[in-house]
Each structure stands twice: as structure tokens, then as C-alpha cells.
Motif scaffolding. Structure first.
Motif, PDB file in Angstrom:
ATOM      1  N   LEU A  33       0.833  -1.205   0.000  1.00  0.00           N
ATOM      2  CA  LEU A  33       0.000   0.000   0.000  1.00  0.00           C
ATOM      3  C   LEU A  33       0.869   1.257   0.000  1.00  0.00           C
ATOM      4  N   THR A  34       1.861   1.299   0.866  1.00  0.00           N
ATOM      5  CA  THR A  34       2.756   2.456   0.949  1.00  0.00           C
ATOM      6  C   THR A  34       3.494   2.664  -0.370  1.00  0.00           C
ATOM      7  N   SER A  35       3.961   1.588  -0.973  1.00  0.00           N
ATOM      8  CA  SER A  35       4.675   1.672  -2.242  1.00  0.00           C
ATOM      9  C   SER A  35       3.767   2.197  -3.355  1.00  0.00           C
ATOM     10  N   ARG A  36       2.563   1.677  -3.437  1.00  0.00           N
ATOM     11  CA  ARG A  36       1.655   2.121  -4.513  1.00  0.00           C
ATOM     12  C   ARG A  36       1.222   3.565  -4.336  1.00  0.00           C
ATOM     13  N   VAL A  37       0.940   3.967  -3.095  1.00  0.00           N
ATOM     14  CA  VAL A  37       0.561   5.359  -2.849  1.00  0.00           C
ATOM     15  C   VAL A  37       1.742   6.268  -3.203  1.00  0.00           C
ATOM     16  N   GLY A  38       2.952   5.888  -2.785  1.00  0.00           N
ATOM     17  CA  GLY A  38       4.140   6.681  -3.089  1.00  0.00           C
ATOM     18  C   GLY A  38       4.429   6.761  -4.575  1.00  0.00           C
ATOM     19  N   SER A  45       2.789  13.946  -9.399  1.00  0.00           N
ATOM     20  CA  SER A  45       3.198  15.271  -8.943  1.00  0.00           C
ATOM     21  C   SER A  45       4.703  15.515  -8.951  1.00  0.00           C
ATOM     22  N   SER A  46       5.495  14.500  -9.225  1.00  0.00           N
ATOM     23  CA  SER A  46       6.956  14.574  -9.126  1.00  0.00           C
ATOM     24  C   SER A  46       7.443  14.806  -7.703  1.00  0.00           C
ATOM     25  N   LEU A  47       6.581  14.559  -6.716  1.00  0.00           N
ATOM     26  CA  LEU A  47       6.977  14.629  -5.315  1.00  0.00           C
ATOM     27  C   LEU A  47       7.116  13.220  -4.775  1.00  0.00           C
ATOM     28  N   SER A  48       8.150  13.000  -3.980  1.00  0.00           N
ATOM     29  CA  SER A  48       8.281  11.715  -3.297  1.00  0.00           C
ATOM     30  C   SER A  48       7.408  11.732  -2.045  1.00  0.00           C
ATOM     31  N   SER A  49       7.227  10.577  -1.437  1.00  0.00           N
ATOM     32  CA  SER A  49       6.499  10.518  -0.173  1.00  0.00           C
ATOM     33  C   SER A  49       7.204  11.351   0.890  1.00  0.00           C
ATOM     34  N   HIS A 126      -3.348  12.968  -4.473  1.00  0.00           N
ATOM     35  CA  HIS A 126      -2.875  12.109  -3.383  1.00  0.00           C
ATOM     36  C   HIS A 126      -4.056  11.634  -2.530  1.00  0.00           C
ATOM     37  N   LEU A 127      -4.957  12.547  -2.210  1.00  0.00           N
ATOM     38  CA  LEU A 127      -6.138  12.167  -1.426  1.00  0.00           C
ATOM     39  C   LEU A 127      -7.052  11.223  -2.210  1.00  0.00           C
ATOM     40  N   GLU A 132      -9.027   5.657  -3.122  1.00  0.00           N
ATOM     41  CA  GLU A 132      -9.131   4.506  -4.018  1.00  0.00           C
ATOM     42  C   GLU A 132      -8.452   3.253  -3.451  1.00  0.00           C
ATOM     43  N   LEU A 133      -7.225   3.408  -2.950  1.00  0.00           N
ATOM     44  CA  LEU A 133      -6.446   2.235  -2.553  1.00  0.00           C
ATOM     45  C   LEU A 133      -6.681   1.791  -1.117  1.00  0.00           C
ATOM     46  N   PHE A 134      -7.150   2.678  -0.251  1.00  0.00           N
ATOM     47  CA  PHE A 134      -7.325   2.339   1.161  1.00  0.00           C
ATOM     48  C   PHE A 134      -8.791   2.407   1.575  1.00  0.00           C
ATOM     49  N   VAL A 135      -9.378   3.569   1.527  1.00  0.00           N
ATOM     50  CA  VAL A 135     -10.732   3.755   2.050  1.00  0.00           C
ATOM     51  C   VAL A 135     -11.751   2.896   1.311  1.00  0.00           C
ATOM     52  N   ASP A 136     -11.727   2.915  -0.018  1.00  0.00           N
ATOM     53  CA  ASP A 136     -12.723   2.174  -0.800  1.00  0.00           C
ATOM     54  C   ASP A 136     -12.557   0.660  -0.704  1.00  0.00           C
TER      55      ASP A 136
END
Length: 163
Positions: A33-38, A45-49, A126-127, A132-136
Motif C-alpha cells: 500500500l505504501t509503495s503504490r501510494v508513493g 506530482s513529481s513529489l516523493s512521499s 494524493h487524497l 481509491e487504494l485504502f478507504v474504498d
């Protein structure tokens, strides 16, 4: 016959096979999950976690500034890791560092207009990814249970001491 009450199980020195299965599933799922969100954050956005964590902390801080030691503690990083990361962010214009007038050898990290804009552009996507990946993926009861589990673990672990 062995007493299998929760109190008895807590006294064991090693987890059971079932407890280890749950632990591994928890850790491996959290890593995925952390990897996919990151990854999504980076692509969108070209921003890292790490960038996002720093920008979020500064966005929430009074006057969009924090002492670097407080920032390290807030995001749970060692100061040396934060210092290297801030150098990269500073070169990209996302933050600025300046000496702290009130603390000798102290420095403050300030959010720049470029950093504020990058954070603002990244946040909606990001939200949406978190939704999509966590809440849903969870029912309302599972989401509440996940919150309860996270709170219990945080309480058990106490304050961060790795920064």
C-alpha cells in the motif's frame, strides 16, 4: 491442556504460527500500500512521499516554518536523513533553510511559494489515491477497526524515539 486465554497467550515469548501469519500479512500489505501510494504521488506530482511529508508538516506549521529538529521528530526521521533530503528539496526550490535567530547552531525550514504550490497541486490526487487504494477497499466497520488498531499500536509503542 494449555490455557489459551488472551492473558495466557500474552505471556508467551514467541508468537504463534497464526499470529505470525497475521503479522506478515499486515506488514506485507502495508508495504504494498505504501509503495503504490508513493508511486502514484511521484508519477502524478513529481513529489516523493518524503517530499510530501515535509511539505505537509510545513503547511500545517505556524507561519509555514519549523525548526529542523522538530521537523525530524514530527515526521519520524533521523536528523541526518532529513538534512540530506532537505538539501535536495532546497535545490528544487520547495523549501528554504535559514539560521534560527533564537537558537545557536539551530536552523529553521521554511515552505517557499514554489513548495506551497507543488503541495497544493499534489494534494487532490494524493487524497484521491488514498480513497481509491485504502478507504474504498474497506467497509465502514473495517475502516473503524483499522483506525482502532492503528490507535492501539500507537499507544502501545509510545512516542517516536527514532528521530
Amino acid at each position: 491442556m494449555v490455557d489459551a486465554t488472551p492473558e495466557r497467550r500474552r505471556g508467551r515469548q514467541l508468537p504463534t504460527m497464526e499470529e505470525l501469519r497475521i503479522w506478515r500479512n499486515f506488514v506485507e500489505t502495508t508495504e504494498i500500500l505504501t509503495s503504490r501510494v508513493g508511486s502514484r504521488l511521484q508519477v502524478d506530482s513529481s513529489l516523493s512521499s518524503g517530499d510530501y511529508a515535509v511539505l505537509l508538516a510545513l503547511t500545517e506549521a505556524p507561519e509555514s516554518r519549523m525548526r529542523s529538529s522538530a521537523l525530524a521528530a514530527h515526521i519520524g526521521w533521523e536528523r541526518s536523513r532529513l538534512s540530506h533530503h532537505l538539501g535536495r528539496m532546497e535545490r528544487r526550490g520547495l523549501i528554504r533553510r535559514e539560521e534560527c535567530a533564537t537558537v545557536p547552531r539551530g536552523s529553521q525550514v521554511l515552505l517557499t511559494p514554489v513548495g506551497a504550490e507543488a503541495f497544493q497541486r499534489a494534494t487532490f490526487g494524493h487524497l484521491r489515491t488514498i480513497r481509491e487504494l485504502f478507504v474504498d477497499a474497506l467497509t465502514p466497520d473495517q475502516l473503524r477497526a483499522a483506525g482502532d488498531i492503528a490507535a492501539a499500536l500507537r499507544e502501545h509503542l509510545g512516542p517516536r524515539d527514532d528521530a
